[in-house]
Design a protein around this motif. Structure first.
Motif, PDB file in Angstrom:
ATOM      1  N   GLU B 214       0.824  -1.219   0.000  1.00 12.12           N
ATOM      2  CA  GLU B 214       0.000   0.000   0.000  1.00 12.12           C
ATOM      3  C   GLU B 214       0.852   1.259   0.000  1.00 12.12           C
ATOM      4  O   GLU B 214       0.439   2.293  -0.529  1.00 12.12           O
ATOM      5  CB  GLU B 214      -0.947  -0.001   1.208  1.00 12.12           C
ATOM      6  N   ILE B 215       2.036   1.172   0.601  1.00  9.29           N
ATOM      7  CA  ILE B 215       2.919   2.340   0.580  1.00  9.29           C
ATOM      8  C   ILE B 215       3.408   2.590  -0.837  1.00  9.29           C
ATOM      9  O   ILE B 215       3.429   3.727  -1.324  1.00  9.29           O
ATOM     10  CB  ILE B 215       4.090   2.133   1.559  1.00  9.29           C
ATOM     11  N   GLU B 217       1.805   1.711  -3.514  1.00  7.17           N
ATOM     12  CA  GLU B 217       0.666   2.181  -4.302  1.00  7.17           C
ATOM     13  C   GLU B 217       0.342   3.632  -3.988  1.00  7.17           C
ATOM     14  O   GLU B 217      -0.047   4.390  -4.884  1.00  7.17           O
ATOM     15  CB  GLU B 217      -0.546   1.292  -4.037  1.00  7.17           C
ATOM     16  N   ALA B 218       0.504   3.998  -2.719  1.00 10.96           N
ATOM     17  CA  ALA B 218       0.228   5.388  -2.348  1.00 10.96           C
ATOM     18  C   ALA B 218       1.176   6.313  -3.099  1.00 10.96           C
ATOM     19  O   ALA B 218       0.787   7.394  -3.560  1.00 10.96           O
ATOM     20  CB  ALA B 218       0.374   5.574  -0.843  1.00 10.96           C
ATOM     21  N   ALA B 219       2.440   5.879  -3.248  1.00 14.93           N
ATOM     22  CA  ALA B 219       3.403   6.704  -3.973  1.00 14.93           C
ATOM     23  C   ALA B 219       3.013   6.809  -5.445  1.00 14.93           C
ATOM     24  O   ALA B 219       3.141   7.867  -6.063  1.00 14.93           O
ATOM     25  CB  ALA B 219       4.803   6.115  -3.835  1.00 14.93           C
ATOM     26  N   ILE B 220       2.508   5.705  -5.995  1.00 19.98           N
ATOM     27  CA  ILE B 220       2.075   5.750  -7.394  1.00 19.98           C
ATOM     28  C   ILE B 220       0.901   6.703  -7.545  1.00 19.98           C
ATOM     29  O   ILE B 220       0.870   7.565  -8.417  1.00 19.98           O
ATOM     30  CB  ILE B 220       1.653   4.351  -7.885  1.00 19.98           C
ATOM     31  N   ALA B 222       0.049   9.121  -5.770  1.00 20.55           N
ATOM     32  CA  ALA B 222       0.365  10.530  -5.553  1.00 20.55           C
ATOM     33  C   ALA B 222       0.871  11.165  -6.842  1.00 20.55           C
ATOM     34  O   ALA B 222       1.014  12.384  -6.926  1.00 20.55           O
ATOM     35  CB  ALA B 222       1.413  10.668  -4.453  1.00 20.55           C
ATOM     36  N   GLY B 224       3.821  10.218  -8.415  1.00 24.08           N
ATOM     37  CA  GLY B 224       5.268  10.287  -8.493  1.00 24.08           C
ATOM     38  C   GLY B 224       5.787   9.550  -9.710  1.00 24.08           C
ATOM     39  O   GLY B 224       5.191   8.580 -10.154  1.00 24.08           O
ATOM     40  N   GLN B 228      10.936   9.163  -8.323  1.00 28.11           N
ATOM     41  CA  GLN B 228      10.412   9.777  -7.094  1.00 28.11           C
ATOM     42  C   GLN B 228       9.880   8.711  -6.144  1.00 28.11           C
ATOM     43  O   GLN B 228      10.152   8.747  -4.943  1.00 28.11           O
ATOM     44  CB  GLN B 228       9.289  10.761  -7.432  1.00 28.11           C
ATOM     45  N   GLN B 229       9.130   7.751  -6.709  1.00 29.00           N
ATOM     46  CA  GLN B 229       8.609   6.675  -5.860  1.00 29.00           C
ATOM     47  C   GLN B 229       9.743   5.983  -5.131  1.00 29.00           C
ATOM     48  O   GLN B 229       9.693   5.735  -3.935  1.00 29.00           O
ATOM     49  CB  GLN B 229       7.865   5.627  -6.699  1.00 29.00           C
ATOM     50  N   GLN B 232      12.012   8.719  -2.847  1.00 35.73           N
ATOM     51  CA  GLN B 232      11.329   9.473  -1.801  1.00 35.73           C
ATOM     52  C   GLN B 232      10.492   8.583  -0.898  1.00 35.73           C
ATOM     53  O   GLN B 232      10.259   8.926   0.255  1.00 35.73           O
ATOM     54  CB  GLN B 232      10.442  10.552  -2.435  1.00 35.73           C
ATOM     55  N   CYS B 233      10.024   7.454  -1.416  1.00 35.45           N
ATOM     56  CA  CYS B 233       9.130   6.626  -0.603  1.00 35.45           C
ATOM     57  C   CYS B 233       9.703   5.258  -0.276  1.00 35.45           C
ATOM     58  O   CYS B 233       9.810   4.885   0.878  1.00 35.45           O
ATOM     59  CB  CYS B 233       7.789   6.441  -1.299  1.00 35.45           C
ATOM     60  N   PRO B 236      13.417   5.179   1.616  1.00 36.47           N
ATOM     61  CA  PRO B 236      13.320   5.584   3.025  1.00 36.47           C
ATOM     62  C   PRO B 236      12.464   4.636   3.868  1.00 36.47           C
ATOM     63  O   PRO B 236      12.787   4.374   5.025  1.00 36.47           O
ATOM     64  CB  PRO B 236      12.664   6.968   2.954  1.00 36.47           C
ATOM     65  N   SER B 237      11.401   4.074   3.282  1.00 38.13           N
ATOM     66  CA  SER B 237      10.574   3.149   4.058  1.00 38.13           C
ATOM     67  C   SER B 237      11.349   1.885   4.401  1.00 38.13           C
ATOM     68  O   SER B 237      11.084   1.244   5.403  1.00 38.13           O
ATOM     69  CB  SER B 237       9.322   2.745   3.276  1.00 38.13           C
ATOM     70  N   ARG B 310      13.465   2.749  17.073  1.00 31.38           N
ATOM     71  CA  ARG B 310      13.271   4.148  17.454  1.00 31.38           C
ATOM     72  C   ARG B 310      14.488   4.625  18.200  1.00 31.38           C
ATOM     73  O   ARG B 310      14.768   4.195  19.302  1.00 31.38           O
ATOM     74  CB  ARG B 310      12.061   4.275  18.365  1.00 31.38           C
TER      75      ARG B 310
END
Ligand SMILES: Nc1ncnc2c1ncn2[C@@H]1O[C@H](COP(=O)(O)OP(=O)(O)OP(=O)(O)O)[C@@H](O)[C@H]1O
Ligand SMILES: [Mg+2]
Lengths: 368, 678
Positions: B214-215, B217-220, B222, B224, B228-229, B232-233, B236-237, B310
């Motif tokens: 889903e991450i 797909e969210a980049a797609i 958006a 990008g 960029q996908q 930027q996404c 880093p993820s 973290r």
């Protein structure tokens, strides 16, 4: 709260509702197929050439070990309409919505958005469409873990090269719209499920989409938050008037939100109709099963059971039925009556006639 | 034969082959010793082919080498000319940002020790090599990982290649590189970049594959572009997994840079260890080894914080403060600080270690020699050349007679029969085979038996494909004339793996039962896994001198860790509800271990065994430095003579053995997992 008058439509109910303004529907799907497996493209072509009936074709594909996740789907969604897709798990809902948003390339058929065939669109054009026209909300939110709320929301603007100041301002605006003011600098992991989905909604809204896809956006949330988000969602929709394709498992959610509902089963769309259609006139047991536990009287409207046409006779009693009343309310008014009674439009004109016995019968559909 | 299990069939076939070989041995000597006339000059061919290939790319390589010279010189210049207070404070500042007070203190103390040891300049030379090779490895590995993610078509071949690169012994890289790039530090640099790139590639690919759909797909959605996908996404993820890759990459690079010291020509810390080892100045080489360990720990712990979920934020102002202190100290005491190499605070300690060591070894000579000789004469030698030759009046007090052979076989057969009657035919036959192997010795096993036996085992583990692959690969070793050396390697690593399995399994078991023991064992395991291979040689050499026994111990020390870890992990990770069910049925602690935990842990333990085997092979080659025979020695010799053919084929043979062992154990583990429904 609702801006449009979708429920005022008269039978036959499964026709697309005439919508003001533009002629072309926002979304048109024509014989859309999505087949998973090796060489799905050529297999589908071959099978379709030999089998005129889609059901036979799907059976043939299955016997070859392929998965026809969407079979021959055809429907239209009008501009500003809220179109809900329902069906059991694995029935192909997500696959269908992913075809329309072109996250999957449809194996066969034609998908038009505002008249433009997106199955054949170039990669460049698709990027453009997604930047300007399409928005999507995901079941599990799909938030970027390394970005703050504000950065997540502003991301669609960032890829377009919008200046930082501008995109921050715009992001702020939608963050306020979904009620997340003050959380801009939190990371997704610091938010509750409901808040995360608000971020997802805000992100899909930031680029002013005109077609909005939502894949079970609320199903990961608890019932209270879900109801709250549904109400807010309707408010947002009333403000923005976007075209929406919405997937849900929950019949009550579907009835509450939908202008029209499509029911899917094993890749096929088995019925498309208004909420009242689905509840009162299910085409088969599968659809009936969905609405079994629904309190019909609260969802179906008088308009869906009244008779129209010139010269219909009705009795002397006028309990004051309106066509947009729920069946429950109507029945309460004519409990004692046995003669057909008139139904009036909001302006007071008689638009049809209903027999109180039909009202009662409609509520008993599944027993009958 | 329908009632026989696959395992029994395989065992019977192998036993029959062995028996046949044993019977015909005297009349057909070529069964034992593969005739020289049948050997193909594969080593020469490989040499010629490689020479040709290398000559082809040599100009490019030399050009590249010349190009790498500059960043290396620059890194070296910067690191060795920066005043040491500044280097120490800069490291501490970085450590503060990464891990707060604890980490900063660790950096201060660690580097302080390095400074005091007098090995500062050599350490900086080593660090300079790492500093250049790591970015190279990160770029190459990251690039490969990203490309494999982008083009699913190449993913499988890339993964296979990474698997193979993991099994090729480190020294084997060095010979062709030596020919390509000429003597000098660039070889170490390139070797370490090549060696360190695969873990990076693996982790980048793994991380990218595991990004939630889903991450992506969210980049797609958006809008990008693909770049960029990705940048930027998705990258880093996948950050945490990629940082695991960075950590492993750093450690691999350091380890290889130190191993590459054997080429010489660069005054680095690994060279220092070698030199002092050769001069038998064990106190000094221990000191240099400690310096290496300190660097390994610092690099590992500091980069390890990047992989944490973290991280706490640490105030950068304090880091600037530490840095400022360093700069001020350097400026103020500019004329007064000693050359960092001049400190030798620990020399007296090192000398006294030397003295103490010789005192210790002389005082305990009897015990140590007895220990060494017992293991050598009663365990290793019989395994190597068989009881029939190892049992001599000189060592055992009597000589081996045919009657004894008969007795051995009779015992094996009797024990086998007992098992067979209890329904465990495969186990019974295997006991008989073991008796035969003990009689003959691993290095003198008849080659047809080895081929058939390995093929049968592979067939049980992974089906026909694996069996064919095993026999074919072993046959290439056979015809290329490396067979005897391969069997020698197999014998030593086999013995070491066996020892690791028994001891590591036992330690793992105890650690699983007693948390108190694990609290002690855990940090030791961590420590052993951080230490570069090379350093293991020092202590064993100190006490037991050069020889096969020292090599054996070094291999065990290095390869035992995975066995301990995986055994314990498998035993403690039994699902809670199974334990509760067993408790409710009234099982005792011991019954629980035997009936519930152990079967459930089997796949995990098998994976541990797999790792142990790979570790043992890796160490085998390094241990060639202190005296082993077999393939490891050949690889090492080839390095000294720049003999590409020998280096490549011995390296390939080593990789083949490792690969076969890996696939077989994986096959068994897979089968167990399936049987348990995991
Ligand atoms: N990438 C894929 N490859 C193969 N089969 C797939 C793929 N994606 C979906 N399917 C199959 O297509 C069918 C429809 O899946 P889809 O995800 O559309 O169902 P759904 O209606 O959204 O279900 P849910 O309500 O559980 O989300 C399923 O049988 C699924 O196994
Ligand atoms: Mg779905």
């Amino acid at each position: 709260m609702r801006a449009n008058g979708a429920r005022l439509s008269t039978p036959p109910l499964s026709e697309p509702r005439p919508v003001s303004g533009s002629e072309t529907p926002a979304i048109t799907c024509q014989n859309v197929w999505q087949v998973f497996g090796n060489d799905a493209d050529s297999a589908l072509k071959e099978v379709l050439a030999n089998h005129p009936s889609p059901d036979d074709a799907a059976g043939e594909l299955r016997s070859k070990g392929l998965i026809p996740a969407v079979q021959n789907a055809s429907f239209q969604v009008q501009e500003g309409e809220l179109f809900v897709i329902m069906g059991l798990s694995g029935s192909g809902k997500s696959t269908l919505i992913r075809c329309i948003s072109h996250l999957l390339h449809a194996t066969g058929g034609e998908i038009r958005i505002d008249g433009e065939n997106i199955v054949e669109a170039s990669a460049k054009r698709l990027i453009e469409l997604r930047r300007k026209k399409l928005g999507m909300v995901f079941q599990h939110f799909g938030l970027f873990p390394h970005m703050t709320v504000a950065e997540n929301v502003a991301y669609p603007l960032r890829v377009q090269g919008v200046k930082k100041k501008q995109r921050q301002a715009k992001a702020e605006e939608v963050i306020n719209l979904v009620g997340l003011r003050g959380r801009e600098n939190h990371y997704p992991r610091e938010l509750s499920g409901g808040q995360r989905q608000r971020v997802g909604i805000a992100r899909s809204l930031v680029a002013d989409c005109s077609v909005w896809f939502l894949d079970e956006p609320f199903s990961a949330l608890d019932p209270l938050i879900r109801r709250q988000l549904q109400d807010e969602f309707l408010e947002i929709q009333a403000k923005l008037k976007t075209t929406i394709v919405f997937i849900t498992h929950d019949i009550n959610e579907a009835l509450k939100l939908a202008d029209r509902i499509a029911i899917m089963r094993d890749g096929r769309i088995v019925q498309i109709g208004t909420p009242a259609d689905i509840v009162l006139r299910p085409v088969d047991d599968y659809v009936r099963e969905f609405s079994k536990d629904v309190a019909k009287g609260r969802h179906a409207r008088v308009a869906s059971v009244m008779e129209t046409g010139a010269g219909l006779a009705y009795g002397a009693d006028d309990p004051g039925l309106r066509q947009d009343m729920t069946l429950d309310a109507a029945l309460a008014r004519c409990m004692e009556l046995y003669e057909p009674v008139p139904v009036r439009s909001p302006e007071g004109n008689v638009v049809g006639v209903v027999n109180p016995a039909d009202l009662a019968a409609a509520l008993q559909v599944e027993q009958g | 034969m329908a009632f026989l299990t696959k395992g029994s069939v395989a065992a019977l076939i192998a036993a029959a082959a062995g028996a046949l070989c044993l019977l015909l041995e005297s009349s057909l000597p070529w069964l034992v010793k593969f005739p020289a006339a049948w050997v193909l000059p594969a080593t020469d061919w490989a040499g010629a082919a490689m020479e040709w290939l290398l000559a082809l790319i040599k100009p490019t390589a030399r050009g590249f080498s010349a190009l790498m010279f500059y960043p290396m010189e620059a890194a070296n210049y910067v690191l060795s000319n920066t005043p040491w207070p500044l280097v120490i404070c800069a490291t501490a500042a970085l450590a503060w940002i990464l891990g707060g007070v604890r980490m900063a203190l660790m950096a201060l103390v660690g580097l302080g020790f390095v400074l005091a040891s007098g090995y500062w300049p050599e350490s900086m030379n080593t660090l300079a090599l790492v500093a250049v090779s790591v970015p190279l490895a990160l770029i190459i590995g990251g690039g490969i990982g990203i490309l494999a993610n982008e083009y699913p078509r190449v993913r499988k071949p890339v993964q296979a290649l990474l698997d193979i690169m993991q099994t090729v012994p480190t020294f084997a890289y060095l010979t062709p590189l030596l020919v390509l790039f000429g003597f000098g530090p660039v070889v170490g640099l390139i070797a370490s970049a090549i060696y360190a790139a695969p873990p990076m590639a693996r982790n980048v690919l793994l991380g990218l594959e595991r990004v939630e759909p889903e991450i992506k797909e969210a980049a797609i959605m958006a809008g990008g572009t693909r770049l960029q996908q990705l940048f930027q996404c998705e990258i880093p993820s996948a950050g945490q997994q990629i940082m695991v890759g960075v950590n492993q990459c750093l450690m691999a690079a350091l380890s290889m840079v130190i191993i590459a010291a054997v080429i010489g020509g660069f005054d680095d810390i690994g060279w220092e260890v070698l030199l002092t080892m050769r001069k038998a100045q064990f106190g000094q080489s221990l000191l240099a080894g400690l310096v290496i360990v300190i660097f390994a720990i610092l690099i590992d712990r500091m980069s390890g914080t990047l992989t944490q979920d973290r991280r706490e934020k640490h105030d950068p102002r304090i880091a600037w403060g530490i840095l400022a202190v360093g700069a001020a100290a350097s400026a103020v005491f500019w004329g007064h600080i000693q050359q960092p190499g001049a400190y030798a605070l620990f020399n007296p300690v090192a000398d006294s270690v030397d003295r103490g060591l010789s005192a210790f070894t002389t005082a305990n000579a009897d015990v140590l020699t007895a220990f060494k000789n017992n293991v050598l004469f009663y365990v290793l030698l019989p395994l190597r050349i068989g009881l029939d030759q190892a049992v001599l009046p000189f060592t055992w007090g009597f000589s081996w007679t045919p009657m004894m052979s008969l007795g051995l076989f009779a015992t094996g057969a009797a024990a086998g029969a007992v098992f067979a009657l209890r329904g465990q035919l495969a186990l019974g036959v295997m006991l008989l085979i073991a008796a035969g192997m003990l009689e003959t010795g691993i290095s003198q096993l008849p080659w047809p038996f080895v081929l058939i036996g390995a093929g049968a085992l592979a067939w049980v583990a992974g089906g026909r494909g694996l069996a064919i692959m095993t026999v074919a690969l072993l046959a290439t070793i056979l015809v290329s004339g490396l067979w005897e050396r391969a069997l020698l390697s197999l014998y030593l690593s086999g013995a070491a793996v066996f020892a690791c399995t028994v001891m590591g399994g036992a330690i793992g078991l105890v650690s699983a039962v007693s948390p108190a023991v694990w609290r002690v064992v855990h940090p030791i395991c961590d420590m052993l896994q951080t230490i570069p291979l090379f350093v293991f040689l020092i202590p064993v050499l100190m006490v037991f001198q050069i020889g096969e026994f020292s090599a054996f111990l070094a291999i065990i020390a290095y390869a035992i860790v995975p066995m301990i870890r995986y055994t314990r992990h498998g035993l403690v990770s039994t699902p809670e509800e199974m334990i509760e069910a067993a408790t409710a049925s009234g099982a005792t602690k011991w019954q629980m271990l035997k009936d519930i935990r152990a079967p459930y842990a089997a796949p995990s333990i098998l994976l541990g065994l797999n790792q142990t085997i790979l570790y043992a092979f890796a160490m085998l080659v390094i241990a060639a430095l202190i005296g082993t025979t077999g393939l490891g020695q050949s690889i090492y010799l080839a390095l000294g003579q720049a003999d590409v053919g020998l280096g490549i084929s011995a390296g390939a043979a080593m990789a083949i053995l490792a690969l076969i062992a890996d696939r077989m154990v994986q096959g068994f583990a897979e089968e167990r997992r399936k049987a348990l429904g995991l």
